[in-house]
Design an enzyme around this catalytic site. Sequence first.
Site, short mmCIF file in Angstrom:
data_model
loop_
_atom_site.label_atom_id
_atom_site.label_comp_id
_atom_site.label_asym_id
_atom_site.label_seq_id
_atom_site.Cartn_x
_atom_site.Cartn_y
_atom_site.Cartn_z
N PHE A 123 0.86 -1.18 0.00
CA PHE A 123 0.00 0.00 0.00
C PHE A 123 0.90 1.23 0.00
O PHE A 123 1.59 1.49 1.00
CB PHE A 123 -0.85 -0.08 1.28
CG PHE A 123 -1.83 1.05 1.51
CD1 PHE A 123 -3.07 1.05 0.89
CD2 PHE A 123 -1.53 2.07 2.40
CE1 PHE A 123 -4.00 2.05 1.15
CE2 PHE A 123 -2.45 3.08 2.67
CZ PHE A 123 -3.68 3.07 2.04
N GLY A 124 0.92 1.95 -1.12
CA GLY A 124 1.86 3.06 -1.26
C GLY A 124 1.19 4.42 -1.14
O GLY A 124 0.85 5.05 -2.15
N LEU A 125 1.02 4.86 0.08
CA LEU A 125 0.40 6.18 0.30
C LEU A 125 1.45 7.19 0.80
O LEU A 125 1.62 8.26 0.22
CB LEU A 125 -0.74 6.05 1.34
CG LEU A 125 -1.49 7.33 1.68
CD1 LEU A 125 -2.26 7.85 0.46
CD2 LEU A 125 -2.47 7.10 2.84
N ILE A 157 7.13 1.71 3.06
CA ILE A 157 6.08 0.84 2.53
C ILE A 157 6.30 -0.62 2.96
O ILE A 157 7.28 -1.26 2.54
CB ILE A 157 5.99 0.95 0.99
CG1 ILE A 157 5.85 2.43 0.58
CG2 ILE A 157 4.82 0.11 0.46
CD1 ILE A 157 4.71 3.20 1.23
N THR A 158 5.39 -1.12 3.79
CA THR A 158 5.47 -2.50 4.28
C THR A 158 5.33 -3.47 3.10
O THR A 158 4.49 -3.26 2.22
CB THR A 158 4.34 -2.76 5.31
OG1 THR A 158 4.47 -1.81 6.36
CG2 THR A 158 4.43 -4.18 5.87
N GLN A 335 9.21 -4.78 32.65
CA GLN A 335 9.53 -4.44 34.04
C GLN A 335 9.39 -5.67 34.95
O GLN A 335 10.23 -5.91 35.81
CB GLN A 335 8.58 -3.32 34.52
CG GLN A 335 9.00 -2.64 35.79
CD GLN A 335 10.26 -1.79 35.60
OE1 GLN A 335 10.59 -1.40 34.49
NE2 GLN A 335 10.97 -1.53 36.70
N GLY A 338 12.25 -8.02 34.85
CA GLY A 338 13.54 -7.51 35.33
C GLY A 338 14.58 -7.55 34.22
O GLY A 338 14.25 -7.37 33.05
N GLU A 362 -0.52 3.92 10.26
CA GLU A 362 -1.97 3.91 9.97
C GLU A 362 -2.70 4.99 10.77
O GLU A 362 -3.80 4.79 11.28
CB GLU A 362 -2.56 2.52 10.16
CG GLU A 362 -1.85 1.52 9.24
CD GLU A 362 -2.63 0.28 8.89
OE1 GLU A 362 -3.86 0.33 8.90
OE2 GLU A 362 -1.98 -0.72 8.58
C1 LIG Z 1 7.32 0.34 10.09
C2 LIG Z 1 6.42 1.25 9.30
C3 LIG Z 1 5.59 0.71 8.31
C4 LIG Z 1 4.77 1.54 7.55
N1 LIG Z 1 4.03 1.01 6.53
C5 LIG Z 1 3.38 1.85 5.66
C6 LIG Z 1 2.75 1.32 4.47
O1 LIG Z 1 2.72 0.11 4.25
N2 LIG Z 1 2.17 2.21 3.62
C7 LIG Z 1 2.15 3.55 3.84
O2 LIG Z 1 1.63 4.28 3.01
N3 LIG Z 1 2.75 4.08 4.95
C8 LIG Z 1 3.36 3.26 5.86
N4 LIG Z 1 3.99 3.78 6.97
C9 LIG Z 1 3.98 5.23 7.19
C10 LIG Z 1 3.13 5.66 8.37
O3 LIG Z 1 1.78 5.49 8.10
C11 LIG Z 1 3.52 7.12 8.69
O4 LIG Z 1 4.82 7.07 9.26
C12 LIG Z 1 2.54 7.79 9.61
O5 LIG Z 1 1.34 8.07 8.92
C13 LIG Z 1 3.06 9.11 10.19
O6 LIG Z 1 3.57 9.93 9.17
P1 LIG Z 1 5.03 10.58 9.32
O7 LIG Z 1 5.96 9.47 9.72
O8 LIG Z 1 5.33 11.32 8.09
O9 LIG Z 1 4.92 11.54 10.57
P2 LIG Z 1 4.37 13.07 10.54
O10 LIG Z 1 3.06 13.14 9.84
O11 LIG Z 1 5.46 13.97 10.08
O12 LIG Z 1 4.10 13.31 12.09
C14 LIG Z 1 5.13 13.66 13.00
C15 LIG Z 1 4.48 13.98 14.36
O13 LIG Z 1 3.60 15.11 14.20
C16 LIG Z 1 2.31 14.78 14.69
N5 LIG Z 1 1.28 15.46 13.92
C17 LIG Z 1 1.16 15.57 12.58
N6 LIG Z 1 0.05 16.25 12.25
C18 LIG Z 1 -0.57 16.59 13.43
C19 LIG Z 1 -1.76 17.28 13.78
N7 LIG Z 1 -2.58 17.80 12.83
N8 LIG Z 1 -2.06 17.44 15.09
C20 LIG Z 1 -1.25 16.91 16.05
N9 LIG Z 1 -0.10 16.24 15.79
C21 LIG Z 1 0.23 16.08 14.49
C22 LIG Z 1 2.20 13.26 14.52
O14 LIG Z 1 1.20 12.71 15.40
C23 LIG Z 1 3.60 12.82 14.87
O15 LIG Z 1 3.73 12.73 16.28
C24 LIG Z 1 4.77 2.95 7.79
C25 LIG Z 1 5.58 3.48 8.80
C26 LIG Z 1 6.41 2.65 9.54
C27 LIG Z 1 7.30 3.27 10.57
#
Ligand SMILES: Cc1cc2nc3c(=O)[nH]c(=O)nc-3n(C[C@H](O)[C@H](O)[C@H](O)COP(=O)(O)OP(=O)(O)OC[C@H]3O[C@@H](n4cnc5c(N)ncnc54)[C@H](O)[C@@H]3O)c2cc1C
Length: 383
Positions: A123-125, A157-158, A335, A338, A362
């Site tokens: 899923f490439g979003l 992307i997973t 915890q 230990g 997600e």
């Molecule tokens: C192991 C892993 C697997 C993943 N798999 C997929 C996948 O298969 N496909 C895919 O498309 N994506 C995937 N992702 C991406 C994942 O969905 C994003 O990392 C996630 O949506 C957060 O986006 P970001 O990392 O750009 O963080 P950012 O959006 O930059 O957020 C950074 C911080 O700002 C906060 N923040 C942002 N906007 C607001 C707001 N309006 N109000 C308050 N706080 C806010 C966030 O909560 C967070 O704490 C994956 C990520 C990881 C780590």
Amino acid sequence: MDLTLTEEQRVFKAVAREFLEAEVLPHRAEWDRREEVDRAIVGRLGELGFFGLTVPEVYGGIGGDYITYAVAMEELGRVDSSVRGIVSSSSGLFGKPLLDHGTEGQKQRWLPLICSGEVLGCFGLTEPDSGSDPASLVTSARRDGADWILDGQKMFITNGTWAGVCLVFARTGGPGAKGISAFLVPTDSPGFEARAIHGKLGLRGQATAEISLTDVRVPADALLGPEGGGFAIAMTALDKGRVTVAAGCTGIVQGCLEATTSYAVQRQQFGRPIATFQLVQEAVAEMSVDADAARLLTWRAADLIDRGEPFGVAASKAKYFASEAAVRAANAALQCFGGYGYIDEYPVSKFLRDARVMTLYEGTSQIQKLLIGRAETGVSAFL
Ligand SMILES: Cc1cc2nc3c(=O)[nH]c(=O)nc-3n(C[C@H](O)[C@H](O)[C@H](O)COP(=O)(O)OP(=O)(O)OC[C@H]3O[C@@H](n4cnc5c(N)ncnc54)[C@H](O)[C@@H]3O)c2cc1C
């Protein structure tokens, strides 16, 4: 806490548990250390029907409802969240939108391969500069005769390096959500390149990738759903995905509870089992309540899907609660173990590392709270 499960659901749960304990549990620490599950497990999961749950038999699935799907995801999460993520990305984030929005031809082409585990979907979003705000994505798709040409980058992307097909969200129109469309892109298309991301804190057994699309040409029938309908497709997929993550997190909490309980009754300090200490019992009691609460919230959301009712807010509540509970339970379990919890002889350090991402992907916990807050107040905090 299986009282509300049907006989069929109980049987699936028992079969899933037996299989996972025999074929995944003995290898999970080794797969985690070497940063890759044994790929043969994908075919085995396909044979057992994990990828085909909720998919009609005509497309190679085994049918079943969302509660059964949630039960399966909990069992996977209880044993290994890396394996759970491989299944839920392929059958959930890729497979469910295809089932919901695909043409007959698209479903016949891809779903049997996904259900058998022969092909993984992804899923490439997310993009390097577009995470919590996916309506800002910049990957583009432009028409060239009857074809589409895609250019851009996807991040985190997973299944990215293992998948045979990727659901790519790209901009076909103006700025914002309405300009986004969804495409089914074979990963062997010229110009499609996936690079593995290493060094993750958890979920080490699954492949996470950065994807580059350079002049990737796909035919007109690669478009999933209507032109401009991609954002709605992505949001529904994520709503359903949140139920899946919540179920997986329930499995983590349950796994922490079981591991802590069995350790606490045998580990002796001060001449008696640590389970006799009230502060250890407090930790166990909190995990037990969290497991039940996470499961009930998850099943409520799954049941709403099964009944065709709006489920988005219920999914956000389940995902928010269960993911935070998973981090809480894994931290408390460590915890209670230990120093032994800090090494990978026991499962709790892996539970903690795997749980940590659940409050991030997600939709982060903050985003879930904004969705729940919007539903309660009628006011959006996103703008
Ligand atoms: C192991 C892993 C697997 C993943 N798999 C997929 C996948 O298969 N496909 C895919 O498309 N994506 C995937 N992702 C991406 C994942 O969905 C994003 O990392 C996630 O949506 C957060 O986006 P970001 O990392 O750009 O963080 P950012 O959006 O930059 O957020 C950074 C911080 O700002 C906060 N923040 C942002 N906007 C607001 C707001 N309006 N109000 C308050 N706080 C806010 C966030 O909560 C967070 O704490 C994956 C990520 C990881 C780590």
